[in-house]
Structures are given as structure tokens and as C-alpha cells.
Enzyme design. Sequence first.
Site, short mmCIF file in Angstrom:
data_model
loop_
_atom_site.label_atom_id
_atom_site.label_comp_id
_atom_site.label_asym_id
_atom_site.label_seq_id
_atom_site.Cartn_x
_atom_site.Cartn_y
_atom_site.Cartn_z
N LYS A 235 10.36 21.33 -2.37
CA LYS A 235 10.27 21.88 -3.72
C LYS A 235 10.06 23.39 -3.70
O LYS A 235 10.71 24.13 -4.44
CB LYS A 235 9.09 21.21 -4.46
CG LYS A 235 8.80 21.83 -5.81
CD LYS A 235 7.50 21.29 -6.43
CE LYS A 235 6.29 22.02 -5.95
NZ LYS A 235 5.39 22.48 -7.01
N ARG B 173 4.69 27.39 -13.00
CA ARG B 173 4.47 28.81 -12.69
C ARG B 173 5.66 29.44 -11.98
O ARG B 173 5.86 30.65 -12.06
CB ARG B 173 3.23 28.97 -11.82
CG ARG B 173 2.00 28.28 -12.33
CD ARG B 173 0.79 28.65 -11.52
NE ARG B 173 0.27 29.95 -11.90
CZ ARG B 173 -0.84 30.14 -12.61
NH1 ARG B 173 -1.53 29.10 -13.02
NH2 ARG B 173 -1.24 31.34 -12.92
N CYS C 194 -0.11 24.34 -12.39
CA CYS C 194 -1.39 23.76 -11.96
C CYS C 194 -2.53 24.69 -12.36
O CYS C 194 -2.40 25.90 -12.31
CB CYS C 194 -1.44 23.59 -10.45
SG CYS C 194 -0.48 22.25 -9.78
N ARG D 45 -3.89 33.18 -9.72
CA ARG D 45 -2.55 33.51 -9.25
C ARG D 45 -1.94 34.68 -10.03
O ARG D 45 -1.00 34.51 -10.79
CB ARG D 45 -1.61 32.31 -9.40
CG ARG D 45 -2.03 31.08 -8.65
CD ARG D 45 -0.84 30.16 -8.44
NE ARG D 45 -1.24 28.80 -8.21
CZ ARG D 45 -0.42 27.84 -7.82
NH1 ARG D 45 0.84 28.10 -7.62
NH2 ARG D 45 -0.85 26.63 -7.62
N PRO D 46 -2.46 35.88 -9.90
CA PRO D 46 -2.00 36.98 -10.75
C PRO D 46 -0.54 37.34 -10.50
O PRO D 46 -0.06 37.31 -9.38
CB PRO D 46 -2.92 38.14 -10.35
CG PRO D 46 -3.40 37.81 -8.97
CD PRO D 46 -3.46 36.31 -8.91
N VAL D 47 0.14 37.68 -11.61
CA VAL D 47 1.54 38.11 -11.49
C VAL D 47 1.64 39.63 -11.38
O VAL D 47 2.74 40.16 -11.29
CB VAL D 47 2.38 37.61 -12.69
CG1 VAL D 47 2.44 36.10 -12.72
CG2 VAL D 47 1.85 38.17 -14.00
N LEU E 91 1.17 41.58 -8.97
CA LEU E 91 1.83 42.06 -7.75
C LEU E 91 3.35 42.08 -7.92
O LEU E 91 4.02 42.97 -7.40
CB LEU E 91 1.43 41.21 -6.54
CG LEU E 91 -0.07 41.26 -6.18
CD1 LEU E 91 -0.40 40.24 -5.11
CD2 LEU E 91 -0.46 42.65 -5.70
N ASP F 257 -1.87 23.72 0.84
CA ASP F 257 -1.31 22.51 0.23
C ASP F 257 -1.57 21.24 1.05
O ASP F 257 -1.21 20.15 0.63
CB ASP F 257 0.19 22.67 -0.01
CG ASP F 257 0.50 23.52 -1.23
OD1 ASP F 257 -0.43 23.78 -2.02
OD2 ASP F 257 1.67 23.91 -1.41
N ILE G 246 -7.50 30.40 -0.18
CA ILE G 246 -6.30 30.85 -0.90
C ILE G 246 -6.49 30.78 -2.41
O ILE G 246 -6.28 31.76 -3.12
CB ILE G 246 -5.07 30.00 -0.50
CG1 ILE G 246 -4.88 30.01 1.01
CG2 ILE G 246 -3.81 30.51 -1.21
CD1 ILE G 246 -4.43 31.31 1.60
#
Length: 417
Positions: free
Chosen positions: A22, A93, A117, A122-124, A126, A305, A327
Site C-alpha cells: 500500500k 493522509r 489515522c 505528522r506535519p505537512v 516539511l 508499522d 516515530i
Amino acid sequence: MDALLIQGGNPLAGEVRISGAKNAALPILTASLLTAEPLRLGNVPHLKDISTMLALLGHMGVRVTLDDKNHVTLSGDSIPHKEAPYEMVKTMRAAILVLGPTLARFGEARVSLPGGCAIGSRPVDLHIKGLQAMGADISIEHGYIHARCKRLQGARIVMDMVTVTGTENLMMAAALAEGTTVLENAAREPEVVDLARCLIAMGAKIEGAGTDVITVHGVEALHGAEYSVMADRIETGTFLVAAAMTGGRVRATHTSPDTLEAVISKLREAGAKVSVGDDWIEVESTGKLDSVDVRTAPHPAFPTDMQAQFMAMNTIAVGAASVTETIFENRFMHVQELRRLGANIEVSGHTALVRGVARLDGATVMATDLRASACLVLAGLVAAGETTIERIYHLDRGYERIEEKLTQLGGRIKRVH
């Protein structure tokens, strides 16, 4: 709402064919936005996130043809809607991955801030900083990222932290930029390498994928290609842990052992016997396992994961072990559900201390995210009596026909509506 009913206690035995990954397929699907020519992809898994991404690309104007079971052809010769709306982004996401290719090819893109999730922030930023370094004009208004540019310009971009989707987004954007882009502190994950290989098949000039410095020499245009998505290393790892926990013998086929070295090493440390071929991995176990300490970190270290699955394994292993998550935040939501099955787990900050117990007992539990739901399935396979797992729509986002595959291996598991 669907649930899974599991009768525990059966060792798993046999062969299981691993599906396409995936997390490799999603960025590769968005690469279709980089060219006017058809991109034909094989080994694409049937998953909720994949169908969501195909729906999003279709909304934007990509012609999507499902050729047969696992092949899809994407034709992006006309993209009238250069936008990813909130309704389609909120459940996934990875939709942020349309930003780089759309902006690079068309000079404009509008993408809703992502959902997915509920693990970590998980900042965008960057992604945004990197595109700005390449000359994009970006603003955030009403929950949408608005990006414009003439032609993106090559740049040296140093990532503040390792980000897989950030690396992928910027690598795709750089493929059509003018000049050379150097991505430093780039993600080294196998899925990043798979995307790079697909882009190279489309005519991109990329060096260093799989290392922490990726160099992209921009080209005027990319062409169509045929490409087969890599095997899912997390699905592979999940079945290997299932074999170890149940005291079975399972061979995972159509997979890539070299993407799973950290997981294989930990299974051997736990006392499982692991054999490896070119495209298969086999685990044989008595079910009597030793606890193993796990610390997640970016590839090639232990993958986040697989953290929940190894926590499930540690619940029935001999001794005590620590599981440390570096993470993502909020990635211990499975702990309280494992406790309902009788697990002995204490959490302190980013570390969980797991003390093995003699046995787990079946109960009703609730899946909270994708990998947490997988760990509950593993626990259910060894728990005494019946385990019911609710909210398994999380599982369908990342595992193709998991109950069918487990049944073929001898597991007693069924889906109820």
C-alpha cells in the site's frame, strides 16, 4: 459495522502470497499526474486507501482503468481539477502526495490539509518548505494548501526530520523542475526506492534513492511506463509474527526479504526459526518465545508499522521487554485493548514495558488504527476462546483479505456484518 470473530489456539501452517505494498502503491499512483501518457501498474493491492486514491485521481481528471485483478492503467493527459477536496482527503493522509506532481506539471495545486489515522501530528510543513525552496508560492487558507509556481527550480533541501511522504512529494516535484535538486536527510524506506524506480522507468533522472541524500536532475517531461509495485513488507512481517506466536510454520511468498532485515533479526532473537530465499521467508516456531526489546526508528532500523505486532508477541513471551516508539505519538492505543485480553503492559511516555503472561483470554476489543487492529488479530489467534474485534474498517485500509489468508493457513477467523 463489520467485525472479526476469532477462535484462538490453532497453529498456522502453509503458504501465503503477499500483496503489493500500500505505502508504495499510493505515491506511485500519484506519479500518473506527472505525465500525459498512460502509466500501467501491476501488483496493486485491493484496499480502501487504494480505492480512495483512485477516486481522488479520477475526480482530478485521470482516466482510471482497472485492467484485471491487480492491474490499473492511469491516463493523465487532461487534468481539469487541480484540487484534492477535503471530502476525499480526510480519510487518507497520503492524498497530500498529489501536491508535488500536480504543482510541478501544471504550476498550480489546491490540496486540503490531510486526515487519516489519528496517530501523531505528522506535519505537512516539511512538504511546504521544500516546495517553497523550489520557488513555489504557497498559502494556507480555509484548511487548504494553495500552491502556485512558474516552473519549479532545482534546490538543495535539508529536511528537518525524516519524512517518507515528504521525500516522495519533493522527489516527484523535482523530477519536472528546472535544474538539479538535492534532498538531504531523505527517507531511506524501500517504498521511497520503489517510487524512484517507477519514476526512472518514466524517464526521470534520480540518484541515491535508499540513501539519505537523493539527487534529482529535472527533465522537461516524463513518459508513460509499465511498473509492478513492490511486495508489502508490513503484511509480510505480520504473517511471520502470526506464525511465530501460534507455534506454526508459514512461508510468505512473492515478498522481499531484504526489506525486512530488522524484523527477521528480532524474530530470530525471540527464538523463531527463520529461513530466507530470493522471494520468500519462512518462519517455524514452537510457540514458546523469548521477550524482545523493540525500538522503532526510520529505515533500516525497526519499522514503526511492526511495533504493535511485536507488542502482541511479547504479551505471551517469556520474560519482560520494552517497546519504545520514536516515530509517532499516540501509537500505544492498542495497549488498553490488549489488557482486555489479559496482557500485562505498563506505559511510561514513549515506552511500554510488556511482561509475558501464561495465556491471553478472548474478549471483545476495538481496533483504533490500522496496525493496532493487526496486533489484536494476532492476539486473538492465540487467546483462549473467542475474540471479537470491532471497527475493522481500519484493517481493510492496509490488509488485503486478511481473514481469507489466515483461514487458508488454518486460523479460525470470520467476518460478520
